[in-house]
Design a protein around this motif. Structure first.
Motif, PDB file in Angstrom:
ATOM      1  N   GLY A 162       0.821  -1.199   0.000  1.00  0.00           N
ATOM      2  CA  GLY A 162       0.000   0.000   0.000  1.00  0.00           C
ATOM      3  C   GLY A 162       0.851   1.243   0.000  1.00  0.00           C
ATOM      4  N   SER A 163       1.389   1.585   1.166  1.00  0.00           N
ATOM      5  CA  SER A 163       2.202   2.800   1.283  1.00  0.00           C
ATOM      6  C   SER A 163       3.599   2.618   0.698  1.00  0.00           C
ATOM      7  N   ASP A 164       4.059   1.378   0.590  1.00  0.00           N
ATOM      8  CA  ASP A 164       5.430   1.117   0.116  1.00  0.00           C
ATOM      9  C   ASP A 164       5.450   1.052  -1.412  1.00  0.00           C
ATOM     10  N   VAL A 165       5.223   2.212  -2.022  1.00  0.00           N
ATOM     11  CA  VAL A 165       5.088   2.272  -3.478  1.00  0.00           C
ATOM     12  C   VAL A 165       6.396   1.897  -4.181  1.00  0.00           C
ATOM     13  N   GLN A 166       7.509   2.218  -3.574  1.00  0.00           N
ATOM     14  CA  GLN A 166       8.801   2.002  -4.225  1.00  0.00           C
ATOM     15  C   GLN A 166       9.063   0.514  -4.489  1.00  0.00           C
ATOM     16  N   HIS A 167       8.399  -0.353  -3.731  1.00  0.00           N
ATOM     17  CA  HIS A 167       8.638  -1.785  -3.894  1.00  0.00           C
ATOM     18  C   HIS A 167       7.420  -2.516  -4.451  1.00  0.00           C
ATOM     19  N   LEU A 168       6.646  -1.830  -5.295  1.00  0.00           N
ATOM     20  CA  LEU A 168       5.545  -2.485  -5.984  1.00  0.00           C
ATOM     21  C   LEU A 168       6.066  -3.681  -6.770  1.00  0.00           C
ATOM     22  N   ARG A 169       5.191  -4.685  -6.977  1.00  0.00           N
ATOM     23  CA  ARG A 169       5.627  -5.928  -7.614  1.00  0.00           C
ATOM     24  C   ARG A 169       5.203  -6.044  -9.078  1.00  0.00           C
ATOM     25  N   THR A 170       4.206  -5.286  -9.515  1.00  0.00           N
ATOM     26  CA  THR A 170       3.797  -5.328 -10.921  1.00  0.00           C
ATOM     27  C   THR A 170       4.997  -4.969 -11.795  1.00  0.00           C
ATOM     28  N   THR A 171       5.156  -5.665 -12.906  1.00  0.00           N
ATOM     29  CA  THR A 171       6.297  -5.414 -13.786  1.00  0.00           C
ATOM     30  C   THR A 171       5.835  -4.938 -15.166  1.00  0.00           C
ATOM     31  N   ALA A 172       6.684  -4.144 -15.798  1.00  0.00           N
ATOM     32  CA  ALA A 172       6.499  -3.722 -17.193  1.00  0.00           C
ATOM     33  C   ALA A 172       7.825  -3.991 -17.889  1.00  0.00           C
ATOM     34  N   THR A 173       7.887  -5.111 -18.604  1.00  0.00           N
ATOM     35  CA  THR A 173       9.134  -5.572 -19.220  1.00  0.00           C
ATOM     36  C   THR A 173       9.116  -5.271 -20.713  1.00  0.00           C
ATOM     37  N   TYR A 174      10.159  -4.607 -21.185  1.00  0.00           N
ATOM     38  CA  TYR A 174      10.200  -4.204 -22.590  1.00  0.00           C
ATOM     39  C   TYR A 174      10.653  -5.356 -23.474  1.00  0.00           C
ATOM     40  N   ASP A 175       9.846  -5.642 -24.520  1.00  0.00           N
ATOM     41  CA  ASP A 175      10.148  -6.653 -25.529  1.00  0.00           C
ATOM     42  C   ASP A 175      10.704  -5.924 -26.749  1.00  0.00           C
ATOM     43  N   VAL A 176      12.017  -6.034 -26.963  1.00  0.00           N
ATOM     44  CA  VAL A 176      12.676  -5.285 -28.031  1.00  0.00           C
ATOM     45  C   VAL A 176      12.135  -5.662 -29.404  1.00  0.00           C
ATOM     46  N   GLU A 177      11.954  -6.944 -29.632  1.00  0.00           N
ATOM     47  CA  GLU A 177      11.530  -7.396 -30.954  1.00  0.00           C
ATOM     48  C   GLU A 177      10.141  -6.873 -31.320  1.00  0.00           C
ATOM     49  N   ALA A 178       9.243  -6.864 -30.333  1.00  0.00           N
ATOM     50  CA  ALA A 178       7.877  -6.411 -30.607  1.00  0.00           C
ATOM     51  C   ALA A 178       7.715  -4.909 -30.434  1.00  0.00           C
ATOM     52  N   GLY A 179       8.662  -4.261 -29.755  1.00  0.00           N
ATOM     53  CA  GLY A 179       8.529  -2.845 -29.472  1.00  0.00           C
ATOM     54  C   GLY A 179       7.382  -2.559 -28.509  1.00  0.00           C
ATOM     55  N   GLU A 180       7.186  -3.480 -27.566  1.00  0.00           N
ATOM     56  CA  GLU A 180       6.061  -3.367 -26.637  1.00  0.00           C
ATOM     57  C   GLU A 180       6.519  -3.625 -25.200  1.00  0.00           C
ATOM     58  N   PHE A 181       5.735  -3.089 -24.266  1.00  0.00           N
ATOM     59  CA  PHE A 181       5.911  -3.436 -22.856  1.00  0.00           C
ATOM     60  C   PHE A 181       4.928  -4.541 -22.506  1.00  0.00           C
ATOM     61  N   VAL A 182       5.396  -5.465 -21.684  1.00  0.00           N
ATOM     62  CA  VAL A 182       4.542  -6.543 -21.198  1.00  0.00           C
ATOM     63  C   VAL A 182       4.260  -6.259 -19.723  1.00  0.00           C
ATOM     64  N   VAL A 183       3.011  -5.916 -19.426  1.00  0.00           N
ATOM     65  CA  VAL A 183       2.612  -5.572 -18.063  1.00  0.00           C
ATOM     66  C   VAL A 183       2.054  -6.830 -17.400  1.00  0.00           C
ATOM     67  N   HIS A 184       2.606  -7.143 -16.217  1.00  0.00           N
ATOM     68  CA  HIS A 184       2.260  -8.438 -15.606  1.00  0.00           C
ATOM     69  C   HIS A 184       2.136  -8.326 -14.093  1.00  0.00           C
ATOM     70  N   THR A 185       1.156  -9.053 -13.565  1.00  0.00           N
ATOM     71  CA  THR A 185       0.969  -9.184 -12.115  1.00  0.00           C
ATOM     72  C   THR A 185       1.576 -10.515 -11.703  1.00  0.00           C
ATOM     73  N   PRO A 186       2.733 -10.519 -11.049  1.00  0.00           N
ATOM     74  CA  PRO A 186       3.455 -11.775 -10.805  1.00  0.00           C
ATOM     75  C   PRO A 186       2.855 -12.655  -9.714  1.00  0.00           C
ATOM     76  N   ASP A 187       2.095 -12.081  -8.787  1.00  0.00           N
ATOM     77  CA  ASP A 187       1.537 -12.867  -7.690  1.00  0.00           C
ATOM     78  C   ASP A 187       0.334 -12.125  -7.120  1.00  0.00           C
ATOM     79  N   PRO A 188      -0.494 -12.790  -6.305  1.00  0.00           N
ATOM     80  CA  PRO A 188      -1.703 -12.151  -5.776  1.00  0.00           C
ATOM     81  C   PRO A 188      -1.439 -10.867  -4.997  1.00  0.00           C
ATOM     82  N   ALA A 189      -0.287 -10.783  -4.324  1.00  0.00           N
ATOM     83  CA  ALA A 189       0.017  -9.575  -3.551  1.00  0.00           C
ATOM     84  C   ALA A 189       0.261  -8.370  -4.440  1.00  0.00           C
ATOM     85  N   ALA A 190       0.504  -8.606  -5.742  1.00  0.00           N
ATOM     86  CA  ALA A 190       0.775  -7.511  -6.679  1.00  0.00           C
ATOM     87  C   ALA A 190      -0.484  -7.033  -7.391  1.00  0.00           C
ATOM     88  N   ARG A 191      -1.631  -7.581  -7.044  1.00  0.00           N
ATOM     89  CA  ARG A 191      -2.898  -7.131  -7.642  1.00  0.00           C
ATOM     90  C   ARG A 191      -3.150  -5.668  -7.282  1.00  0.00           C
TER      91      ARG A 191
END
Length: 617
Positions: A135-164
């Motif tokens: 909640g308050s610990d924004v700096q350590h959020l778990r959601t990721t946005a990983t850049y795919d060079v070949e597609a020129g896109e970001f892949v946004v992902h929720t890695p676990d339930p705590a990252a919802r």
């Protein structure tokens, strides 16, 4: 008493805009008793009405035909606090958080593409920062946005339930796009939290592929706001979806930023969003004023028990106990109003990095104090209206339910006060140094001298009290010195405690001193608020109104000292006799201000349609 002069002073720098906003609010009709779905539909309809009335245009860039009036946008938001708070919060989500993030974190390309649709409500959106586990610990959020060079896109992902993403306004029903805060990863390297624009619904309202949307369900209040939960399963967005003012990714995956360092970049990005925190403080202040207007109006006409000398029933606001409940709270609302006005001006005028740090600290502290004041005062107002206050038709029950969450959204208040204290400690270190043995010796000597000077001044005022001088505690210089001395002494003591920490036990030392940390922050905010009130009294042009405000300021100062008199007694700033005199002075000020209570709440200018409580008829 000229209520118009008092209201003009309260309206302040943005007087015309404030009154225009109240006029617009006055054209909206209260929702009445609605089901949750009906309330949400009503709020969405009113949002469109606000958009058509030009409400969102106040704070957005002039190049898009708008006013670019940042301070004015906060003042307009405060005005909505007199109305339906679900509408106020949804407006804050759409135009303050969602639109504000696009404006502050995006570039001109994002502005041109999205801001017109955001302002018109063509593109309802969300601000997806908070996670279930962070909640308050924004700096350590778990959601990721990983850049795919070949597609020129970001892949946004929720890695676990705590990252919802959780408690997200506009997500459950109306939002079509979200500003999603995620850990940015490119070329295998993480660059900290960044924000991306992620579509969450298509034109038909169905969730986009890979986006799971859940409704948070019924809440204690604010049920006209459709809070939801968002989960992302490898959702792809184009590279241009990154709000790249402070960090960009080239087509080949190269990361660049004008701000060096992950930590500094993170705080720079969050600092641009401080408007939301300031707005919450202002909205809480408006809700509190509305509650006080209802409770004081009711207390001015409700009669209970008879006087033995006349046999007449007594108006309940004539009882000291009832005055004690409401009038110090009213004085605090006035004090917080003027502190909020100064804060909004500081936000609007801008400044250098040091100004920005001070602004963020003051915003955090004032938000915490204002929202706690709202929670306490609205409950007091409910009790002061007895059983009538418990009826929904008399509005206080709704205010109580709707404002309760203000203490934890836009930053948990306890965490915010810790941020204030850390800022104070940093400033203290910059001015005093790390307190080597010679520095410590100087510090102890200076402290001893300051205590002697303070106690000498205190003794002079005690002597005046003994001689029968009734104005001794009303000496403004003495009041200000008490606030300053308390803040300085608490901070200096905290610095000494934390100085003992080593790298090995730093957390344990800080954790053991958290009560001290919070007290230091609260003392600082109290002093800032008092100074803002004093400045407002000084600039009042009307002698009669100035004299009234002077007494209201006295009540704020002395009731604050009374509320923390354990500290003042323990540290020799008050003698037992003088502590009693403070309480006696508060009683006397309540008696003096009783005839002016209705004038003081009428000056808020709350539209009559939003004060339509049967208890006032």
């Amino acid at each position: 008493m000229r209520t118009d002069v008092l209201r003009e002073l309260l309206d302040g720098r943005w007087a015309t805009l404030r009154r225009d906003s109240l006029d617009l609010l006055g054209k909206l009709e209260p929702a009445g008793e609605l089901s949750r779905e009906e309330h949400r539909a009503w709020v969405l309809e009113q949002m469109r009405t606000l958009a058509e009335g030009g409400y969102p245009a106040i704070g957005f860039p002039a190049e898009h035909g708008d006013r670019d009036d940042i301070g004015g946008s906060v003042v307009a938001f405060e005005a909505l606090g007199y109305g339906d708070l679900s509408l106020m919060v949804k407006a804050g989500v759409q135009w303050g958080l969602f639109g504000g993030a696009v404006q502050a974190l995006g570039t001109e390309e994002h502005h041109a593409r999205y801001l017109p649709a955001i302002m018109s409500m063509e593109l309802p959106g969300c601000f997806a920062m908070t996670e279930t586990g962070h909640g308050s610990d924004v700096q350590h959020l778990r959601t990721t946005a990983t850049y795919d060079v070949e597609a020129g896109e970001f892949v946004v992902h929720t890695p676990d339930p705590a990252a919802r993403k959780d408690y997200i306004g506009n997500a459950a029903r109306d939002g079509r796009m979200a500003v999603v805060f995620a850990q940015l990863v490119t070329r295998g390297q993480q660059h900290g939290v960044h924000a991306l624009l992620v579509p969450i619904r298509d034109e038909s309202g169905a969730p986009m592929p890979g986006v799971r949307i859940e409704d948070c369900g019924p809440k204690a209040g604010l049920n006209g706001v459709d809070n939801g939960r968002l989960t992302f399963d490898n959702v792809r967005v184009p590279r241009e979806a990154l709000l790249n003012r402070y960090g960009d990714v080239a087509p080949d995956g190269t990361y660049s930023s004008p701000v060096e360092g992950t930590g500094r970049r993170f705080f720079t990005m969050l600092g641009t969003l401080v408007r939301g925190r300031i707005s919450v403080a202002g909205g809480a202040g408006s809700a509190t004023k509305k509650a006080l207007a209802i409770a004081i109006g009711y207390g001015s006409q409700r009669r209970q028990f008879t006087r033995p000398d006349t046999g007449e029933e007594v108006v309940v606001l004539d009882y000291l106990a009832h005055q004690r409940r409401l009038l110090p709270a009213l004085a605090t609302s006035y004090a917080l109003h003027f502190a909020q006005e100064e804060l909004v001006s500081a936000l609007h005028d801008g400044g250098d990095d040091r100004h920005q740090r001070e602004l963020e600290s003051r915003a955090a502290g004032l938000k915490a104090v204002a929202t706690w004041h709202a929670t306490h005062t609205i409950q007091t107002c409910r009790e002061a209206c007895g059983g009538a206050g418990y009826l929904s038709e008399n509005l206080l029950a709704g205010l109580k339910a709707d404002t309760d969450v203000f203490t934890t959204f836009e930053g948990d208040n306890t965490v915010l006060l810790q941020l204030v204290a850390k800022g104070l400690l940093t400033s203290y270190r910059d001015h005093v140094g790390d307190l080597d043995p010679w520095g410590m010796a100087r510090f102890v000597a200076d402290q001893a001298v300051s205590v002697v000077i303070e106690r000498t001044a205190a003794r002079a005022i005690i002597d005046r009290l003994v001689r029968g001088s009734s104005d001794a505690l009303l000496d403004r210089g003495w009041q200000v010195r008490q606030f300053e001395d308390r803040e300085r002494h608490i901070l200096e003591g905290l610095a000494r405690r934390l100085r003992k920490a080593s790298k090995q036990d730093a957390f344990d030392v800080f954790n053991a001193a958290q009560d001290h940390v919070l007290h230091a922050a609260r003392a600082h905010v109290d002093r800032v608020v008092l100074e803002a009130f004093v400045a407002a009294v000084d600039r009042c042009p009307d002698p009669e109104v100035s004299a009234l405000l002077d007494r209201v300021c006295d009540l704020y100062a002395l009731s604050t000292i009374e509320g923390d008199r354990a500290w003042f007694l323990e540290h020799g700033r008050l003698s037992p006799a003088r502590s009693k005199a403070v309480s006696q002075a508060v009683n006397e000020l309540c008696r003096q201000l009783r005839p002016h209570a209705r004038t003081l709440v009428d000056a808020f200018g709350i539209p009559e349609g939003w004060l339509a409580a049967p208890v006032l008829s």
